[in-house]
Design an enzyme around this catalytic site. Structure first.
Site, PDB file in Angstrom:
ATOM      1  CG  ASP A  79       4.370  76.279 -38.533  1.00 58.98           C
ATOM      2  OD1 ASP A  79       3.600  76.852 -39.330  1.00 58.98           O
ATOM      3  OD2 ASP A  79       4.007  75.330 -37.804  1.00 58.98           O
ATOM      4  CG  ASP A  80       3.241  79.165 -43.730  1.00 61.25           C
ATOM      5  OD1 ASP A  80       3.995  79.131 -44.714  1.00 61.25           O
ATOM      6  OD2 ASP A  80       2.018  79.393 -43.811  1.00 61.25           O
ATOM      7  CE  LYS A 156       1.621  72.915 -38.259  1.00 60.01           C
ATOM      8  NZ  LYS A 156       1.787  73.974 -37.237  1.00 60.01           N
ATOM      9  CG  ASP A 158      -1.502  73.839 -42.284  1.00 60.30           C
ATOM     10  OD1 ASP A 158      -2.634  73.372 -42.027  1.00 60.30           O
ATOM     11  OD2 ASP A 158      -1.098  74.923 -41.816  1.00 60.30           O
ATOM     12  CB  SER A 190      -3.141  70.177 -40.603  1.00 68.06           C
ATOM     13  OG  SER A 190      -1.907  70.496 -40.011  1.00 68.06           O
ATOM     14  NE  ARG A 215      -3.434  71.834 -34.355  1.00 68.81           N
ATOM     15  CZ  ARG A 215      -3.399  73.019 -34.974  1.00 68.81           C
ATOM     16  NH1 ARG A 215      -2.319  73.403 -35.601  1.00 68.81           N
ATOM     17  NH2 ARG A 215      -4.431  73.833 -34.928  1.00 68.81           N
ATOM     18  CG  ASP A 219      -4.007  77.545 -35.933  1.00 66.12           C
ATOM     19  OD1 ASP A 219      -4.223  76.358 -36.225  1.00 66.12           O
ATOM     20  OD2 ASP A 219      -3.556  78.386 -36.735  1.00 66.12           O
TER      21      ASP A 219
HETATM   22  C1  GLA Z   1      -2.292  76.908 -39.860  1.00 66.93           C
HETATM   23  C2  GLA Z   1      -1.784  75.890 -38.837  1.00 66.93           C
HETATM   24  C3  GLA Z   1      -0.854  76.574 -37.858  1.00 66.93           C
HETATM   25  C4  GLA Z   1       0.322  77.174 -38.615  1.00 66.93           C
HETATM   26  C5  GLA Z   1      -0.203  78.141 -39.661  1.00 66.93           C
HETATM   27  C6  GLA Z   1       0.909  78.642 -40.574  1.00 66.93           C
HETATM   28  O1  GLA Z   1      -3.102  77.885 -39.278  1.00 66.93           O
HETATM   29  O2  GLA Z   1      -2.860  75.292 -38.157  1.00 66.93           O
HETATM   30  O3  GLA Z   1      -0.382  75.636 -36.908  1.00 66.93           O
HETATM   31  O4  GLA Z   1       1.067  76.153 -39.207  1.00 66.93           O
HETATM   32  O5  GLA Z   1      -1.187  77.529 -40.495  1.00 66.93           O
HETATM   33  O6  GLA Z   1       0.456  79.480 -41.570  1.00 66.93           O
END
Ligand code: GLA
Length: 436
Positions: A79-80, A156, A158, A190, A215, A219
């Site tokens: 992820d991030d 993913k 975002d 997202s 999404r 979260d």
């Molecule tokens: C957003 C996404 C999360 C995650 C964070 C990372 O909030 O919805 O799922 O990926 O960013 O910073």
């Protein structure tokens, strides 16, 4: 731009873009770093848990060696917070050199060598949600190509640090750019979260053409409140959301948090049951190196997984919301079977809920049922048989229901039963059933 103009523009784009690479005919399964490990970059004081290549290698080892891969959990998703704060001299994203010294291509090979797939995170905008380099419109192509060259299997994408017009242009463009690489990559968008998650702002049929999953809502956090809020929002909006799902196009209520700190055993079963009803991605975010047996048994419940992965890919619905705070959720499955989940939103004690299949709109006929979390089979049911379920507070009873005396179902059940009994689970007292 008015809603009509937006719809027309989307219509035009959809003539030119379709992401149909045959991926994700059933919801994706795997593991993602975010909910459990967030943006921990402190590898000095927290080497085990920081976002680094070691964490993804460890997780790949666990998935491959502890029986997850055979059950379908195959994506390892970064992820991030994986990136360096600067792009390289060619304008390409690059990983943080101290936390990913081997680079992403090498990590992808490690993961592929174990029969798994690699996912990565990027953000349509100037910065990721945690402030790392984003993918602005002019960087979409180069980023898609970079990911393909590294052997990435899932993106993913975002939507922090950008506006609705950039989203509207960027999400379809990334779809096209991923297609153009020639490497089949699953594409998770997202976009809906950033525009309220519902029509008319979100055009779900268009989204289904360009993304494999998306999404819709906020979260997930490590609490029952959060899981309950998500279930509630998806159920309240099921008329808009349920028809959007199908093979290759899935709503994503976010990660499974089973095995962390916030859920009781009953609540963990509730998340697994409702994610199966919703045909949701089964993407865990937990520490697979330290997982207790009850969490493992729930996440590895073969019948719950088989229900989630049903090949028709029809998302379920909430059928009833009773005044007594019991909810009934239902999903149709292949071979004339279905699943019923009785969810207690109560906070007192196990509740005795009386019903019958006829009251839940089942046709007249003879049925059998398999209780997914206790492993018991109930035979000799007909639609009017009176049923009493004992449902624990914030827990579920989950029934796989199928017509009696159909050899296919019997075979399928035996298969499911054998699988389930390998993972028999005795620790907590599950809800039980009495046939009166
Ligand atoms: C957003 C996404 C999360 C995650 C964070 C990372 O909030 O919805 O799922 O990926 O960013 O910073």
């Amino acid at each position: 731009m008015g809603p009509l103009a937006v719809t027309q523009l989307l219509g035009l784009i959809s003539l030119t873009v379709a992401l149909d690479n045959g991926l994700l005919k059933t919801p994706p399964m795997g593991w993602m770093a975010w909910e459990r490990f967030r943006c921990d970059t402190d590898c000095k004081d927290d080497p085990e848990n920081c976002i680094s290549e070691a964490l993804f290698r460890d997780t790949a080892d666990r998935l491959a060696e502890d029986g997850w891969k055979e059950l379908g959990y195959e994506y390892v998703i970064i992820d991030d917070c994986w990136m360096s704060l600067l792009r390289d001299e060619h304008g390409r994203l690059q990983p943080d050199p101290s936390r990913f010294p081997g680079g992403i291509a090498k990590l992808a090979r490690y993961i592929h060598d174990r029969g798994l797939k690699l996912g990565i995170y990027a953000d349509m905008g100037t910065h990721t949600c945690m402030g790392f380099p984003g993918t602005t419109l002019d960087k979409i192509e180069i980023d898609a190509q970079t990911f393909a060259s590294w052997g990435v299997d899932y993106l993913k994408f975002d939507g922090c640090s950008s506006n609705p017009v950039e989203h509207m242009l960027g999400y379809p463009l990334m779809s096209k750019a991923l297609n153009a690489t020639g490497r089949p990559m699953a594409y998770s968008c997202s976009w809906p979260v950033y525009i309220g998650g519902l029509p008319p702002n979100v055009n779900y049929s268009f989204l289904g053409d360009i993304c494999h999953l998306w999404r819709n809502y906020y979260d997930i956090q490590d609490s029952w409140d959060s899981v309950q809020g998500i279930i509630e929002w998806f159920s309240n909006n099921q008329d808009d959301l349920q028809p959007a799902a199908g093979p290759g196009r899935w709503n994503d209520p976010d990660m499974l948090i089973i095995g962390n700190f916030g859920l009781s055993v009953d609540q963990a079963r509730s998340q697994m049951a409702l994610w199966a009803i919703m045909a949701a991605p089964l993407i865990m975010s937990n520490d697979l190196r330290n997982l207790d047996n009850s969490a493992r048994a729930i996440l590895q419940n073969k019948v719950a997984i088989a229900i989630n992965q049903d090949s028709m890919g029809i998302q379920g619905r909430r059928l009833l919301q009773e005044k007594n705070h019991i909810e009934v959720h239902w999903r149709p499955l292949s071979h004339s079977a279905s699943v019923l989940v009785f969810l207690s939103r109560r906070t007192d004690m196990p509740y005795l809920y009386h019903t019958s299949l006829a009251k839940l709109e089942y046709d007249a006929g003879n049925y059998e049922a398999y209780d997914v979390f206790t492993g018991s089979t109930v035979t000799g049911l007909n639609a009017t048989t009176e049923l009493t379920f004992s449902i624990n507070p914030s827990g579920v009873v989950m029934w796989y229901v199928y017509p009696e005396q159909q050899s296919k179902q019997t075979e399928m059940l035996h298969d499911l039963h054998n699988k389930a009994s390998q993972f028999a689970f005795h620790k907590a007292k599950p809800g039980h059933l009495t046939v009166l």
